[in-house]
Write a protein that holds these residues in place. Sequence first.
Motif, short mmCIF file in Angstrom:
data_model
loop_
_atom_site.label_atom_id
_atom_site.label_comp_id
_atom_site.label_asym_id
_atom_site.label_seq_id
_atom_site.Cartn_x
_atom_site.Cartn_y
_atom_site.Cartn_z
N MET A 1 -8.78 -6.49 11.47
CA MET A 1 -9.56 -6.33 10.25
C MET A 1 -8.67 -6.44 9.02
O MET A 1 -8.96 -7.22 8.09
CB MET A 1 -10.29 -4.99 10.25
CG MET A 1 -11.11 -4.71 9.01
SD MET A 1 -12.05 -3.18 9.14
CE MET A 1 -10.72 -1.97 9.29
N ILE A 2 -7.56 -5.69 9.01
CA ILE A 2 -6.70 -5.68 7.82
C ILE A 2 -5.95 -7.00 7.68
O ILE A 2 -5.94 -7.62 6.60
CB ILE A 2 -5.72 -4.50 7.88
CG1 ILE A 2 -6.49 -3.18 7.92
CG2 ILE A 2 -4.78 -4.52 6.68
CD1 ILE A 2 -5.60 -1.96 8.04
N THR A 3 -5.30 -7.45 8.75
CA THR A 3 -4.53 -8.69 8.65
C THR A 3 -5.44 -9.89 8.45
O THR A 3 -5.09 -10.84 7.74
CB THR A 3 -3.68 -8.90 9.90
OG1 THR A 3 -4.52 -8.95 11.07
CG2 THR A 3 -2.66 -7.77 10.07
N VAL B 1 -10.06 1.17 1.61
CA VAL B 1 -11.00 1.60 2.65
C VAL B 1 -10.47 1.23 4.03
O VAL B 1 -10.50 2.04 4.97
CB VAL B 1 -12.38 0.97 2.41
CG1 VAL B 1 -13.30 1.25 3.59
CG2 VAL B 1 -12.99 1.50 1.12
N PHE B 2 -9.95 0.02 4.17
CA PHE B 2 -9.42 -0.41 5.46
C PHE B 2 -8.18 0.41 5.84
O PHE B 2 -8.00 0.79 7.00
CB PHE B 2 -9.05 -1.90 5.41
CG PHE B 2 -10.24 -2.81 5.36
CD1 PHE B 2 -11.48 -2.38 5.81
CD2 PHE B 2 -10.14 -4.08 4.85
CE1 PHE B 2 -12.59 -3.21 5.77
CE2 PHE B 2 -11.23 -4.93 4.80
CZ PHE B 2 -12.46 -4.49 5.26
N PHE B 3 -7.33 0.68 4.86
CA PHE B 3 -6.13 1.47 5.14
C PHE B 3 -6.50 2.91 5.51
O PHE B 3 -5.82 3.55 6.33
CB PHE B 3 -5.18 1.45 3.96
CG PHE B 3 -4.24 0.27 3.96
CD1 PHE B 3 -3.17 0.23 4.84
CD2 PHE B 3 -4.42 -0.79 3.09
CE1 PHE B 3 -2.29 -0.84 4.85
CE2 PHE B 3 -3.56 -1.87 3.10
CZ PHE B 3 -2.49 -1.91 3.98
N CYS B 4 -7.56 3.43 4.91
CA CYS B 4 -8.01 4.78 5.28
C CYS B 4 -8.42 4.82 6.75
O CYS B 4 -8.09 5.78 7.48
CB CYS B 4 -9.18 5.20 4.40
SG CYS B 4 -8.72 5.65 2.71
N SER B 5 -9.13 3.81 7.21
CA SER B 5 -9.50 3.72 8.63
C SER B 5 -8.25 3.66 9.50
O SER B 5 -8.15 4.34 10.54
CB SER B 5 -10.37 2.50 8.87
OG SER B 5 -10.59 2.29 10.25
N PHE B 6 -7.27 2.87 9.07
CA PHE B 6 -6.04 2.74 9.84
C PHE B 6 -5.26 4.05 9.89
O PHE B 6 -4.82 4.49 10.96
CB PHE B 6 -5.18 1.63 9.22
CG PHE B 6 -3.74 1.69 9.63
CD1 PHE B 6 -3.35 1.37 10.93
CD2 PHE B 6 -2.77 2.07 8.73
CE1 PHE B 6 -2.02 1.44 11.30
CE2 PHE B 6 -1.45 2.13 9.09
CZ PHE B 6 -1.06 1.82 10.38
N PHE B 7 -5.10 4.73 8.74
CA PHE B 7 -4.34 5.98 8.71
C PHE B 7 -5.04 7.07 9.52
O PHE B 7 -4.38 7.90 10.16
CB PHE B 7 -4.14 6.44 7.27
CG PHE B 7 -3.07 5.67 6.54
CD1 PHE B 7 -1.79 5.58 7.05
CD2 PHE B 7 -3.35 5.04 5.33
CE1 PHE B 7 -0.81 4.88 6.38
CE2 PHE B 7 -2.38 4.33 4.66
CZ PHE B 7 -1.10 4.24 5.19
N LYS B 8 -6.37 7.07 9.50
CA LYS B 8 -7.11 8.05 10.30
C LYS B 8 -6.83 7.83 11.80
O LYS B 8 -6.58 8.78 12.55
CB LYS B 8 -8.61 7.92 10.03
CG LYS B 8 -9.51 8.71 10.97
CD LYS B 8 -9.26 10.21 10.88
CE LYS B 8 -10.25 11.00 11.72
NZ LYS B 8 -10.06 10.80 13.17
N ALA B 9 -6.88 6.57 12.23
CA ALA B 9 -6.65 6.28 13.63
C ALA B 9 -5.20 6.54 14.04
O ALA B 9 -4.93 6.93 15.18
CB ALA B 9 -7.01 4.82 13.93
N TRP B 10 -4.27 6.33 13.10
CA TRP B 10 -2.84 6.50 13.41
C TRP B 10 -2.41 7.97 13.33
O TRP B 10 -1.81 8.50 14.26
CB TRP B 10 -2.02 5.63 12.45
CG TRP B 10 -0.54 5.88 12.48
CD1 TRP B 10 0.22 6.28 13.55
CD2 TRP B 10 0.36 5.75 11.38
NE1 TRP B 10 1.54 6.40 13.18
CE2 TRP B 10 1.67 6.07 11.86
CE3 TRP B 10 0.22 5.36 10.05
CZ2 TRP B 10 2.80 6.04 11.04
CZ3 TRP B 10 1.35 5.31 9.25
CH2 TRP B 10 2.62 5.65 9.73
N LEU B 11 -2.72 8.64 12.23
CA LEU B 11 -2.20 9.97 11.98
C LEU B 11 -3.07 11.08 12.54
O LEU B 11 -2.60 12.20 12.78
CB LEU B 11 -2.02 10.17 10.47
CG LEU B 11 -1.07 9.17 9.79
CD1 LEU B 11 -1.06 9.39 8.29
CD2 LEU B 11 0.34 9.28 10.36
#
Length: 272
Positions: free
Chosen positions: A209-211, A98-108
Motif C-alpha cells: 500500500m505505502i510503496t 494515514v498509511f504510516f499510522c496503519s504501518f506503525f500500529k501493525a509494527w509497534l
Amino acid sequence: MKSKEHDFHLVDPSPWPIAVSAAILILALGLVGMLHKQISGIFGLVLGTSAVLWMLFYWWKDVIKEAIYDRCHTAIVKHGLKCAMYLFILSEVVFFIVFFCSFFKAWLNPVFLFEAFSPTKRIEWPPEGILPPNPWSLPFMNTLVLLLSSTTITSAHHFLLEDDKKSMIKMLSMTILLGIFFVIVQAIEYHEASFSLQEAGIYASNFYMITGFHCAHVIIGIIFVSVCLFRAQKDQFTSQDHLCFEFASWYWHFVDIVWIFLFVFLYWLSVF
C-alpha cells in the motif's frame, strides 16, 4: 469585447474535471479487477489510464492557453494557485500519514493471535515466514536515485533563474530519466519479493500500500516534470514567470521526502 474590471480569473465551463473523475474511476476499478486476476480488470486499467492521460493533456493545454495567450494568470491569480498547491501537498501529506499510522500500529502495537477466543501471543514483526527486502540493496539504490533526482531538479531551477535554457533542459531530462529508473527498480523489487499481496497479511498490505502509492506519485511527478520539459523547449518559461515549474519542483521534493521516511521506517528500522 468587454474589458476586465478586476484581476481575478473566472474559469470558463470545462468538461475535464468530471471527465477525468470518471476516467479515474474506470482506472481504479480496472486496477482492482487486475489484482483479482480478471481479464476485464486489465482492459479497464489500460482504458482508464489512457483516458486519464488523454484528458489531462487537453486540460493542461487549456490551462496553459489561459496563462500564456489569454493572460488570465495575474499576480492575484498566481497567489491563489500557490495557495491551492500548498493545500494539495498538505492533503497528500495527510494521505501518507494515514498509511504510516496503519504501518506503525501493525509494527509497534501488533494484534494478538487467538485460540478458542482467547489471546495467546502477539504477531511478530515481520510476521513469521516473511522475508523482508534487504534495505541496503534495491531500496538503498532507489534512495540514492531519488536524492540525486532532487539535486537535478533543483539545478534545473537554478539554471532557469540564470536564463540558461540548455542546461535547464538537460537537468529536467536527467530528472525524468532518474524517475523512470526508480519505477523500474521498484518493479524489479516487487517481482523478486518473497511475498505477495494476497498471501502475507498485514505486513504485505502495509508494504504494498505505502510503496505502491508512493510509486504512483513518482509516476505522476514524472508526467509533471515532462510537461515542464515540453514547455521549456517551447520557451514558455522565463526567470520571472515559471509557476508550473515551481509546482513540479515542490511536488518532486515532496515525493523525495516521503521516500526518506519510507526507507528509514518501512525498510530499515522495522525489520530489526
